[in-house]
Design a protein around this motif. Structure first.
Motif, mmCIF file in Angstrom:
data_model
loop_
_atom_site.group_PDB
_atom_site.id
_atom_site.type_symbol
_atom_site.label_atom_id
_atom_site.label_comp_id
_atom_site.label_asym_id
_atom_site.label_seq_id
_atom_site.Cartn_x
_atom_site.Cartn_y
_atom_site.Cartn_z
ATOM 1 N N ALA A 42 0.871 -1.184 0.000
ATOM 2 C CA ALA A 42 0.000 0.000 0.000
ATOM 3 C C ALA A 42 0.905 1.229 0.000
ATOM 4 O O ALA A 42 2.074 1.154 0.401
ATOM 5 N N LEU A 43 0.386 2.362 -0.448
ATOM 6 C CA LEU A 43 1.225 3.558 -0.611
ATOM 7 C C LEU A 43 1.985 3.915 0.662
ATOM 8 O O LEU A 43 3.165 4.244 0.616
ATOM 9 N N ASP A 44 1.301 3.840 1.813
ATOM 10 C CA ASP A 44 1.987 4.217 3.061
ATOM 11 C C ASP A 44 3.185 3.306 3.340
ATOM 12 O O ASP A 44 4.262 3.767 3.701
ATOM 13 N N ILE A 74 6.231 4.206 0.990
ATOM 14 C CA ILE A 74 6.993 5.459 1.109
ATOM 15 C C ILE A 74 7.334 5.865 2.534
ATOM 16 O O ILE A 74 8.162 6.747 2.728
ATOM 17 N N SER A 75 6.713 5.240 3.535
ATOM 18 C CA SER A 75 6.948 5.662 4.919
ATOM 19 C C SER A 75 7.567 4.527 5.731
ATOM 20 O O SER A 75 6.955 3.475 5.925
ATOM 21 N N GLU A 77 8.011 4.547 8.833
ATOM 22 C CA GLU A 77 7.190 4.448 10.045
ATOM 23 C C GLU A 77 6.008 3.498 9.806
ATOM 24 O O GLU A 77 5.750 2.591 10.606
ATOM 25 N N ALA A 78 5.323 3.688 8.683
ATOM 26 C CA ALA A 78 4.168 2.839 8.384
ATOM 27 C C ALA A 78 4.606 1.395 8.131
ATOM 28 O O ALA A 78 3.974 0.455 8.624
ATOM 29 N N LYS A 101 5.464 -0.252 11.455
ATOM 30 C CA LYS A 101 4.271 -0.590 12.239
ATOM 31 C C LYS A 101 3.605 -1.852 11.727
ATOM 32 O O LYS A 101 3.015 -2.612 12.500
ATOM 33 N N LYS A 102 3.666 -2.068 10.425
ATOM 34 C CA LYS A 102 3.049 -3.262 9.837
ATOM 35 C C LYS A 102 3.986 -4.470 9.911
ATOM 36 O O LYS A 102 3.609 -5.579 9.528
#
Lengths: 299, 299
Positions: free
Chosen positions: A213-215, A218-219, A221-222, A225-226
């Motif tokens: 997914a986009l988050d 590119i992140s 942090e995201a 978390k996943k």
């Protein structure tokens, strides 16, 4: 890789300024060309209604040695003359003025004097992303619902452009709405297949991972978390959309919600091609011209 | 309509503070709840591992009258107890803690004591858009590939939420990659059909137009350049995505590229439900809690 599109506003020696031939050049195109000339990134040949073009040029501060005018009576003739100027070396880069995209692309891809290669033709948007670097998004204009083979062509084209912009072994994220492979969602299956083909070196010169997914793409942090283990997640250089609906919407969100500068390039042709939309913002059009001229120096 | 999500951080009289029951409340949930209590938007019942919850609460500055703890031994039991608390009036709003979305939604939608209505269930992201106003984007979480009938349900749900947030007769844009109807692109055909159904009052309480690419939907400048005649173009309040791939990517672009604050709500249930993702940013989770409490006052 550069952090800003302005890094590609290279001002070459006068004898190496690239010449752009605009088919069906309209008033807006001439204003844009004038700005590009002031920055020093190109000179121009305006093809179209010579009377209108010359009337527009009256009173403009457009250096006389930085343009030529070629008369044409129709869109079709404009496009045809543009390709002749490319073929005989009078111009380096073709650019679409105010004409139908279909007419322009037909001339570009004509079998005898066109710019077609064996590669798929695709479009790439280059923008000032997060993580303080440029990112590429593809394909926002040409391929509506690419199948697996077309997606691989889209990836290869984007990797080639990224390398020419100074980024070796780019990280490629295959965008989806989830990061898990779901047999009921074809795009996630194709992303898994392409990722594995990259591991087997069937697609090389880059590191691919998807679906993301986009988050997660590119992140950091995201992605953290996943709990996603990936060489790409959180730091993608190239975002490959599953289809045009996604890429088109995302590219417009980047412009209109995030106010980021971008450039658009056509890839898979023998040489750079400038095809902006009349709704593109002026800075984005200038960026597209600058990137095309820069990429032309890499031929 | 309000311009900021903070406008819904209404601090009610003490006796009307809404109580949120969190099923499988984890450490992050309790930190979040503590912030929500400090702002004065809610009180909480934490359901889950009572030992862990109480250990977490030790040393926190969490007012004792603003929470309760209910012990549960499994995700399933947590979800079941949450619904019991809603049924007996001890809690107003159910919220997902650290548990599977499927388990949570199953409890929410159970036929006997659940919150199901005759409406479709959908998700709506509310964010601080451009044109200095809040915008709604739907459906970013529940419906993967909605058919025509589901899209109408998604629109009706979003209109209901918009009206409850103070916006009458919202302008609804049906997103696509083009603004022309193309018989080879199903989403453009469905958008045309829905637009006409709205003109015939088969869908009411809003003004619908589509297909519109994102730029035409939200930017007057872009819509004008394209010469689009529309009551919606350039000023949409509600953006309806053709599918989850588009909405998911767009919602993440809004957060990660545009850094805009957002809230997420579930619609089509008898009362507000808070279902945030553990990857959501803290402010967005707080916004979601605040909006749910605000919407509860509209029941």
């Amino acid at each position: 890789m550069s952090k800003s599109l302005k890094d590609f506003y290279v001002i070459p020696e006068v004898d190496s300024v690239r010449t752009i031939a605009i088919a069906s050049a309209c008033s807006d195109d001439i204003d844009l060309a004038c700005e590009a000339v002031k920055i020093g990134i190109a000179r121009f040949i305006f093809i179209g209604n010579a009377k209108s073009i010359n009337e527009k040029l009256v009173g403009m501060e457009f250096p006389k040695d930085m343009y030529d005018v070629v008369a044409a009576n129709s869109e079709h003739e404009s496009a045809s003359l543009m390709m002749k100027l490319i073929q005989d070396g009078s111009a380096d880069i073709p650019m679409k003025g105010l004409m139908q995209t279909g007419t322009f692309m037909k001339a570009i891809l004509e079998s005898d004097q066109g710019l077609r290669t064996s590669q798929l033709i695709s479009q790439i948007t280059i923008f000032e992303g997060i993580n303080n670097k440029l990112q590429l998004l593809t394909d926002c204009a040409v391929n509506i619902e690419p199948d697996l083979k077309s997606k691989i062509g889209i990836i290869n084209n984007a990797v080639e452009i990224a390398v020419n912009l100074g980024l070796n072994n780019p990280k490629v994220a295959l965008l989806g709405s989830v990061e898990t492979v779901n047999p009921r969602m074809l795009d996630t299956m194709e992303s898994a297949v392409i990722t594995q083909m990259n591991r087997r070196n069937q697609i090389s010169g880059c590191t691919i991972d998807g679906p993301l997914a986009l988050d997660n793409a590119i992140s950091f942090e995201a992605a953290k978390k996943k709990g996603i283990q990936s060489d790409v997640a959180g730091n993608a250089d190239i975002l490959v959309a599953p289809n045009l609906l996604v890429s088109n919407t995302l590219s417009k969100a980047i412009t209109y919600y995030a106010n980021k500068e971008s450039a658009s390039v056509i890839a898979g042709t023998k040489r750079p091609v400038v095809m902006t939309s009349r709704t593109d913002r002026k800075n984005n059009k200038l960026n597209s011209i600058a990137i095309a001229c820069y990429l032309h120096t890499k031929l």
